[in-house]
Design a protein around this motif. Sequence first.
Motif, mmCIF file in Angstrom:
data_model
loop_
_atom_site.group_PDB
_atom_site.id
_atom_site.type_symbol
_atom_site.label_atom_id
_atom_site.label_comp_id
_atom_site.label_asym_id
_atom_site.label_seq_id
_atom_site.Cartn_x
_atom_site.Cartn_y
_atom_site.Cartn_z
ATOM 1 N N ASP A 79 0.830 -1.212 0.000
ATOM 2 C CA ASP A 79 0.000 0.000 0.000
ATOM 3 C C ASP A 79 0.863 1.260 0.000
ATOM 4 N N MET A 80 1.970 1.234 0.737
ATOM 5 C CA MET A 80 2.853 2.408 0.799
ATOM 6 C C MET A 80 3.397 2.779 -0.580
ATOM 7 N N MET A 81 3.602 1.766 -1.428
ATOM 8 C CA MET A 81 4.209 2.034 -2.739
ATOM 9 C C MET A 81 3.284 2.776 -3.684
ATOM 10 N N ASP A 82 2.029 2.983 -3.286
ATOM 11 C CA ASP A 82 1.154 3.861 -4.069
ATOM 12 C C ASP A 82 1.556 5.325 -3.889
ATOM 13 N N TYR A 83 2.339 5.618 -2.862
ATOM 14 C CA TYR A 83 2.691 6.994 -2.524
ATOM 15 C C TYR A 83 4.199 7.247 -2.528
ATOM 16 N N PHE A 84 4.975 6.275 -2.100
ATOM 17 C CA PHE A 84 6.406 6.478 -1.872
ATOM 18 C C PHE A 84 7.151 6.748 -3.177
ATOM 19 N N ASP A 85 7.941 7.833 -3.165
ATOM 20 C CA ASP A 85 8.775 8.139 -4.332
ATOM 21 C C ASP A 85 10.234 8.355 -3.958
ATOM 22 N N GLY A 86 10.567 8.069 -2.691
ATOM 23 C CA GLY A 86 11.948 8.194 -2.250
ATOM 24 C C GLY A 86 12.267 9.498 -1.575
ATOM 25 N N GLU A 87 11.371 10.490 -1.715
ATOM 26 C CA GLU A 87 11.656 11.808 -1.148
ATOM 27 C C GLU A 87 10.443 12.378 -0.402
ATOM 28 N N ASN A 88 9.485 11.543 -0.058
ATOM 29 C CA ASN A 88 8.240 12.064 0.520
ATOM 30 C C ASN A 88 7.780 11.252 1.730
ATOM 31 N N ASP A 89 8.714 10.974 2.630
ATOM 32 C CA ASP A 89 8.372 10.140 3.788
ATOM 33 C C ASP A 89 7.191 10.694 4.571
ATOM 34 N N ALA A 90 7.146 11.997 4.750
ATOM 35 C CA ALA A 90 6.067 12.596 5.539
ATOM 36 C C ALA A 90 4.715 12.356 4.876
#
Length: 451
Positions: A33-44
């Motif tokens: 599910d996290m990989m729908d959002y994670f781009d390497g620079e957007n932890d918050a």
Amino acid sequence: MQKKIHKFVQNGMYILLDVNSGAVHVVDKMIYDMMDYFDGENDAEVQKAMDGMYPAGDVQEALGELHHLMEIQQLFAPDIDVPPTFKAKGLVKSLCLMTAHDCNMRCKYCFGDTGEYGGERQMMSKEVGQAAVDYIIDHSGPRKHCEIDFFGGEPLINMPLVKHVTEYVRKRERETGKVFKLTLTTNGLALNDANIQWLNDNNISLVLSTDGRRETHDNMRPDAGGNPTYDKVMANFRKCVDSRNDENYYMRGTYTACNLDFTKDVEAMADAGFDILSMEPVVLKDSPYALTEDMLPEIYAEYDRLTEFYLKRHREGKGFFFFHFNMDLSNGPCVAKRLSGCGAGHEYYAVAANGDLYPCHQFVGRDRYRLGDVFSGVQNQELPQYFRQSHVLNKPKCVDCWARFFCSGGCHANADLFNEDIRIPYDMGCAIQKKRLECALAVQAILALEK
């Protein structure tokens, strides 16, 4: 960044593929599910999106793991550039000899018009065969290892030519230091004790064509008189494979609109004692046997069944090699191979019975793709370079596709058949390939975890 990954669920597992590196990760539902959002620079942003769904501490720990994968270039790996070798003229590494534009079968789905390839039935002469061997030697440069495939129609109906070319190849090997791998593709109808022994003695690899179950095979592959061939062919194949200790062959089937339950055909081949198998989708236009888009849900479901059957057999200790499920994820093809696939039209040519050169065996008879002949060489110098440049990074539909480095842009001949442009892939082929790849990646992950 989302274009650099592909995530999917197969056999109950959450799988994450890093497209550029080819790294495959089995993940849990949270990371999926996290990989729908994670781009390497957007932890918050990821933490906010996951708030209320998963514990904050678990999310933070997972983010650390994802960043580690990025550091070792197994997640969001850098894009692949086109190697400088693509700017050079290709060296010929392989030829397909159309030894017979004729066949002793009348397969209903035959792309070669039962051997005629849009022309007259004819046999390749010894002069053409010899010239083809000289051609590949003269145009393979410093490459030591070369390949020749005896194809047709049915090559065994022109056995004198096959024997002559093989003898000539061995002579030229001694003279040049080249090493040839020889393969012969046969429907098995003309296999007998004498030619089986000869094929074994001369170390000829075999591709054995059959379609699985008796009813599937006999429906699609009658002889020239319209008679069923299953019993004779399978007996010949069994004798042949036994004679070479179950080695140096693979059995290839084809599924059409008439056998979308093709797992049963794979099972029939395995139950008959053959354990190096392939099952290919037919490629046809305007035919009752053609695969169409509305069949895709059924085809996808059948690949799921085939995956389960394949894993079941392995767990029972009765495993078999299935061509499309066996992938080397750690030592796979080089970058050039991943970009251009089979090399048709620039490293691989087909030689028609009359000596004409074509980009591959499926282009034979398509006049606008005639390149030249084995006597005078390639006269159309632009076309091989166009094929060489038609890699996945030059195909608009491929450049952002997650499967591009596994399928290498698909089959040029199929693209031309459906779109009249080798740079526009055949959509059905793409859809089937991607499903098959997901199954294959899941198989590799499951087998690795079960070791």
